[in-house]
Design an enzyme around this catalytic site. Structure first.
Site, PDB file in Angstrom:
ATOM      1  N   GLU A 190      -8.762  -3.465   5.454  1.00 36.54           N
ATOM      2  CA  GLU A 190      -8.445  -3.362   4.024  1.00 36.54           C
ATOM      3  C   GLU A 190      -7.439  -4.412   3.572  1.00 36.54           C
ATOM      4  O   GLU A 190      -7.594  -5.004   2.501  1.00 36.54           O
ATOM      5  CB  GLU A 190      -7.936  -1.947   3.724  1.00 36.54           C
ATOM      6  CG  GLU A 190      -9.062  -0.929   3.810  1.00 36.54           C
ATOM      7  CD  GLU A 190      -8.576   0.491   4.001  1.00 36.54           C
ATOM      8  OE1 GLU A 190      -7.903   0.753   5.035  1.00 36.54           O
ATOM      9  OE2 GLU A 190      -8.855   1.337   3.152  1.00 36.54           O
TER      10      GLU A 190
ATOM     11  N   HIS B 220     -11.922   4.619  -1.552  1.00 33.73           N
ATOM     12  CA  HIS B 220     -12.065   3.914  -0.271  1.00 33.73           C
ATOM     13  C   HIS B 220     -12.859   2.617  -0.433  1.00 33.73           C
ATOM     14  O   HIS B 220     -13.418   2.086   0.523  1.00 33.73           O
ATOM     15  CB  HIS B 220     -12.770   4.789   0.790  1.00 33.73           C
ATOM     16  CG  HIS B 220     -11.912   5.899   1.322  1.00 33.73           C
ATOM     17  ND1 HIS B 220     -12.426   7.136   1.650  1.00 33.73           N
ATOM     18  CD2 HIS B 220     -10.587   5.944   1.593  1.00 33.73           C
ATOM     19  CE1 HIS B 220     -11.448   7.911   2.086  1.00 33.73           C
ATOM     20  NE2 HIS B 220     -10.332   7.214   2.064  1.00 33.73           N
TER      21      HIS B 220
ATOM     22  N   ARG C 120      -2.586  -2.442  -3.318  1.00 36.26           N
ATOM     23  CA  ARG C 120      -3.727  -1.530  -3.197  1.00 36.26           C
ATOM     24  C   ARG C 120      -3.562  -0.473  -4.288  1.00 36.26           C
ATOM     25  O   ARG C 120      -2.561   0.225  -4.370  1.00 36.26           O
ATOM     26  CB  ARG C 120      -3.745  -0.852  -1.835  1.00 36.26           C
ATOM     27  CG  ARG C 120      -4.910   0.084  -1.764  1.00 36.26           C
ATOM     28  CD  ARG C 120      -5.017   0.827  -0.479  1.00 36.26           C
ATOM     29  NE  ARG C 120      -6.115   1.768  -0.623  1.00 36.26           N
ATOM     30  CZ  ARG C 120      -6.301   2.794   0.166  1.00 36.26           C
ATOM     31  NH1 ARG C 120      -5.494   3.031   1.150  1.00 36.26           N
ATOM     32  NH2 ARG C 120      -7.318   3.583  -0.044  1.00 36.26           N
TER      33      ARG C 120
ATOM     34  N   ASN D 132       0.870  -1.168   0.000  1.00 36.37           N
ATOM     35  CA  ASN D 132       0.000   0.000   0.000  1.00 36.37           C
ATOM     36  C   ASN D 132       0.915   1.228   0.000  1.00 36.37           C
ATOM     37  O   ASN D 132       1.472   1.588   1.031  1.00 36.37           O
ATOM     38  CB  ASN D 132      -0.858  -0.057   1.276  1.00 36.37           C
ATOM     39  CG  ASN D 132      -1.869   1.061   1.341  1.00 36.37           C
ATOM     40  OD1 ASN D 132      -1.864   1.967   0.502  1.00 36.37           O
ATOM     41  ND2 ASN D 132      -2.720   1.009   2.346  1.00 36.37           N
TER      42      ASN D 132
ATOM     43  N   ARG E  90      -8.089  18.457   1.970  1.00 32.47           N
ATOM     44  CA  ARG E  90      -8.762  18.552   0.664  1.00 32.47           C
ATOM     45  C   ARG E  90     -10.080  19.305   0.796  1.00 32.47           C
ATOM     46  O   ARG E  90     -10.776  19.173   1.799  1.00 32.47           O
ATOM     47  CB  ARG E  90      -9.056  17.152   0.123  1.00 32.47           C
ATOM     48  CG  ARG E  90      -7.826  16.287   0.000  1.00 32.47           C
ATOM     49  CD  ARG E  90      -8.215  14.886  -0.452  1.00 32.47           C
ATOM     50  NE  ARG E  90      -7.093  13.969  -0.334  1.00 32.47           N
ATOM     51  CZ  ARG E  90      -7.211  12.668  -0.154  1.00 32.47           C
ATOM     52  NH1 ARG E  90      -8.400  12.111  -0.071  1.00 32.47           N
ATOM     53  NH2 ARG E  90      -6.146  11.906  -0.058  1.00 32.47           N
TER      54      ARG E  90
END
Ligand code: ADP
Length: 401
Positions: free
Chosen positions: A384, A179, A91, A10, A235
Site C-alpha cells: 500500500e 481497501h 492514506r 497512515n 465488525r
C-alpha cells in the site's frame, strides 16, 4: 527526475504509521518506516527502523493525544537525522461523495472531506486532523490525499446504489468500497499479466473482498463504511436491518438520546462484533487458532462464520464475473493463516478452486493452487505504501504540466 523523498502517512484511531521512500525515475526505495502507537495511553511506543530492520528510534513515551503523537513524527523528521520529505501522501479512507479522486490537499479540500464526516465517523475526523496538522507542520510541502475508495470508482451504479429511498442516496449514502489501495497494489504486482476475472480477498483486522474485471473494480463487499460486507475482527459485516432495529431499541431503553444511542450501536457493530463478538474471546486470528486447538467451540464457530461468509462472497462474485481466472489472498490473515485459506477454499472445488495443501503451507508470496485447479490461487502481500508513493509522484508530475 532527481531523487524525491516522499513521506507516507497512515493514521488510525490509536496509531500513526509512516514510511519514507526515495522516488526517482521508475525506482522506489524505502528508507525507513515507523509508528507512534498507543495514542491515548501513558505507555505508547515510538519507533523507526530502516529497511534492513535496524531500529533507529525506539522510545516508550506518554502519548496523551494525537497532537503529541504527530508532533513527535514532525520533530524527528525536522531534526536533520533523516531526509526531510519533499511530498507527503496521506492514506485517506473516505473522501465522501464529492472527493473521489486522489488530489492535492488544500484547506478547502479538508473542509469538504470533513463536511461528510458523518458518513465515515470512525475514520474522517482522524484523517482531517492529521491533514491539517501536516499542512501546519510541513509548510510549503505538497500533501496529497490518496483514497481507499478511488480504486472502486469503476463500480457500476447497480452496485453502488443502496436499496434505500432517493432522499438518503442523495446525501451520499452509497457503496464506496474500501481497501482500494491494497487492491490496486495487487493489480500493480500482477502486471503485465492481469487476469480478466479476478477476485481478491483482503483479510486483515478489517476484511473485504473485491471482484475485479480487467484490472478494474466491479464489485466489493464493503459498503458505505468498512463495517459492511464480510465479517471481520470486530465488525459485523452485512447484517439484517431487523437486527439493527432490535439492538437500537434495546439500547434506547437505557439511552433515550437518539445520537448517543446511535453511537453505542456503532460501537456494538464495529468494535464488539465479528470474530470478537462471536468468540467472546479475541478479534485476533492467532488467538482464535490457539483457542480452537484447546477445543474452544465459540472460537471454532467464529472462525467458521468468517471463512464460510468469505466462501459465499467468492461464490457470488464468481457468478457476477461469469467465471474466475484467479483468486488472490492478501492482508494479515490472507498472507499468514494457512488454515483460513484452506477452509475458505475447501467447499469451492465445484468452481474449479482447488488448493494444494503442501503449496498452501507457506506464509507470504506463493501460488497455492493444485496443478489441476482451473482457478489459479495466489498469496500476494499488499504494497500500500508503495502505491501511495506512486500516486504522489504521478500527481506531482501532473501538477507540473
Ligand atoms: P490490519 O487490517 O489492522 O492492517 P493486518 O492485515 O495486519 O491487519 O491483519 C491482522 C490479522 O492477521 C489478525 O487477525 C492476525 O491474527 C492475523 N495474523 C497475522 N499474523 C498471523 C499468523 N502468523 N497466523 C495467523 N493469523 C495471523
Amino acid at each position: 527526475m532527481s531523487s524525491l523523498p516522499v513521506l507516507v502517512l497512515n493514521s488510525g484511531s490509536s496509531s500513526i504509521k509512516f514510511a519514507m521512500y526515495e522516488a526517482s525515475d521508475g525506482q522506489r526505495t524505502k528508507i525507513f518506516e515507523g509508528a507512534v502507537d498507543g495514542i491515548g495511553t501513558d505507555n505508547g511506543k515510538f519507533w523507526i527502523k530502516d529497511d534492513a530492520g535496524n531500529k533507529l528510534v525506539d522510545q516508550t513515551p506518554a502519548l496523551p493525544n494525537r497532537s503529541v503523537a504527530f508532533s513527535m513524527v514532525a520533530d524527528v523528521l525536522h531534526s536533520g537525522q533523516f531526509p526531510a520529505p519533499k511530498a507527503i501522501g496521506h492514506r485517506t479512507v473516505c473522501g465522501g461523495p464529492t472527493v473521489r479522486d486522489n488530489q492535492l490537499i488544500t484547506p478547502k479540500l479538508i473542509d469538504e472531506i470533513e463536511s461528510y464526516a458523518a458518513l465515515a465517523p470512525l475514520h474522517t475526523p482522524i484523517a482531517v486532523y492529521i491533514m491539517r496538522e501536516s499542512l501546519r507542520l510541513f509548510p510549503g510541502i505538497p500533501n496529497f490525499a490518496v483514497l481507499d475508495t478511488y480504486f472502486h470508482r469503476t463500480m457500476p451504479e447497480v452496485v453502488t446504489r443502496m436499496p434505500i429511498p432517493d432522499e438518503y442516496a442523495k446525501m451520499g449514502v452509497r457503496r464506496y468500497g474500501y481497501h482500494g489501495i491494497s487492491y490496486e497494489s495487487i493489480i500493480y504486482q500482477l502486471q503485465p499479466n492481469i487476469p480478466e476475472k479476478l477476485i481478491v480477498a483482503h483479510l486483515g483486522n478489517g476484511a473485504s473482498i473485491t471482484a475485479i474485471r480487467n484490472g478494474e473494480s466491479l464489485d466489493t463487499s464493503m459498503g458505505l463504511t468498512p463495517t459492511g460486507g464480510i465479517i471481520s475482527g470486530s465488525r459485523t459485516g452485512d447484517i439484517d436491518p431487523g437486527v439493527v432495529i432490535f439492538i437500537l431499541k434495546k439500547i434506547a431503553e437505557t439511552t433515550p438520546d437518539a445520537t448517543a444511542a446511535a453511537d453505542k450501536l456503532e460501537t456494538v457493530f464495529s468494535k464488539k462484533s465479528g470474530l470478537l463478538g462471536v468468540s467472546g474471546l479475541s478479534n485476533d486470528m492467532r488467538d482464535l487458532r490457539e483457542a480452537i486447538k484447546d477445543g474452544n467451540d465459540q472460537a471454532r464457530l467464529a472462525v467458521d462464520k468468517f471463512t464460510g461468509t468469505i466462501a459465499k462472497w467468492i461464490g457470488s462474485f464468481y457468478a457476477e464475473l461469469g467465471g474466475l481466472d484467479m483468486l488472490v489472498f492478501t492482508g494479515g490473515i490472507g498472507e499468514n493463516d494457512i488454515a483460513s485459506r484452506a477452509e475458505i477454499c475447501s467447499g469451492l472445488a465445484a468452481l474449479g478452486i482447488i488448493v494444494d495443501p503442501e503449496k498452501n503451507n507457506v506464509r507470504g508470496e506463493a501460488v497455492i493452487s493444485a496443478d489441476g485447479s482451473k482457478v489459479k490461487v495466489r498469496v500476494i502481500p499488499p504494497a500500500e505504501d508503495l502505491m501511495i508513493v506512486n500516486h504522489v509522484v504521478r500527481l506531482l508530475n501532473n501538477q507540473g504540466e
